[in-house]
Design a protein around this motif. Structure first.
Motif, PDB file in Angstrom:
ATOM      1  N   GLY A 156      -6.199  10.635   0.778  1.00 53.68           N
ATOM      2  CA  GLY A 156      -7.014  11.838   0.683  1.00 53.68           C
ATOM      3  C   GLY A 156      -7.219  12.310  -0.743  1.00 53.68           C
ATOM      4  O   GLY A 156      -8.055  13.178  -1.000  1.00 53.68           O
ATOM      5  N   VAL A 157      -6.473  11.730  -1.702  1.00 56.19           N
ATOM      6  CA  VAL A 157      -6.644  12.067  -3.114  1.00 56.19           C
ATOM      7  C   VAL A 157      -6.888  10.796  -3.930  1.00 56.19           C
ATOM      8  O   VAL A 157      -7.895  10.671  -4.606  1.00 56.19           O
ATOM      9  CB  VAL A 157      -5.429  12.850  -3.666  1.00 56.19           C
ATOM     10  N   VAL A 158      -5.964   9.841  -3.869  1.00 59.67           N
ATOM     11  CA  VAL A 158      -6.158   8.564  -4.567  1.00 59.67           C
ATOM     12  C   VAL A 158      -7.152   7.704  -3.795  1.00 59.67           C
ATOM     13  O   VAL A 158      -8.050   7.100  -4.374  1.00 59.67           O
ATOM     14  CB  VAL A 158      -4.818   7.821  -4.750  1.00 59.67           C
ATOM     15  N   ASN A 159      -6.989   7.663  -2.482  1.00 54.23           N
ATOM     16  CA  ASN A 159      -7.867   6.848  -1.633  1.00 54.23           C
ATOM     17  C   ASN A 159      -8.366   7.674  -0.452  1.00 54.23           C
ATOM     18  O   ASN A 159      -7.763   8.683  -0.085  1.00 54.23           O
ATOM     19  CB  ASN A 159      -7.130   5.603  -1.119  1.00 54.23           C
ATOM     20  N   ILE A 160      -9.463   7.221   0.112  1.00 54.57           N
ATOM     21  CA  ILE A 160      -9.997   7.865   1.306  1.00 54.57           C
ATOM     22  C   ILE A 160      -8.988   7.692   2.429  1.00 54.57           C
ATOM     23  O   ILE A 160      -8.456   6.603   2.637  1.00 54.57           O
ATOM     24  CB  ILE A 160     -11.369   7.265   1.685  1.00 54.57           C
TER      25      ILE A 160
END
Length: 191
Positions: free
Chosen positions: A12-16
């Motif tokens: 949710g921040v580095v990756n979906i």
């Protein structure tokens, strides 16, 4: 001298967040994550990923698969000019069917254990650090650890709980101006 850190939640921040991402084929980097982390490094922050990984306890992927994915992710950051200082993860979840990981843990957010361990390992100044997360539990963990700036990523900017976040942004690109506009007395800009 203690250094400030930019702490990042992973999914949710580095990756979906596609739900329990455990392999590179399901890992899609968020827009602007590399701009954000390069800016943070230029400002003197160490970049640390802090992630709950209950998918291990739930048996969706093994700890070995997670570690292989993490090594791949670290290499992808490095290829784009970003050195991650550390990746801390909590594989535990009380309701998980994998017996070895089926327990409570002080490392599982909203508890601050992973953040405190990162600060110990890397001599981080938590009051001058930033945590970017997409869940209220991220903000709660950061607040409990004494992280000075807590930024919640909420694409709709309608977060149910914002009292533990200092800022709510819709996307990562909105954080870069916050980082570059901080008073030199907050981050110190040196390490």
């Amino acid at each position: 001298m203690s250094c400030p850190a930019l702490f990042l939640d992973r999914d949710g921040v580095v990756n979906i967040d596609h739900g329990y991402v455990g392999t590179p084929d399901r890992f899609q980097f968020m827009d602007h994550i590399f701009d954000l982390t390069r800016t943070a490094m230029d400002q003197g922050y160490r970049v640390v990923v802090i992630t709950n990984q209950s998918g291990i306890a739930r048996g969706y992927y093994s700890e070995e698969e997670f570690l292989a994915l993490t090594a791949w992710m670290v290499d992808e950051f490095r290829a784009r000019g970003v050195e991650l200082a550390d990746v801390l993860y909590c594989p535990y979840h009380r309701a998980g069917p994998v017996e070895r990981f089926a327990r409570d843990s002080f490392w599982r957010k909203p508890a601050p254990g992973m953040i405190l361990e990162a600060a110990r390992r890397h001599d981080l100044d938590l009051a001058r650090s930033i945590f970017v997360g997409d869940q209220p539990t991220d903000m709660q963990a950061a607040q409990a650890a004494g992280v000075g700036l807590r930024i919640l990523v909420d694409p709709n900017k309608k977060a149910a709980e914002t009292k533990t976040a200092n800022h709510v942004v819709g996307r990562l690109s909105e954080i870069v101006p916050i980082l570059t506009g901080l008073s030199p007395n907050f981050p110190g800009n040196s390490c």
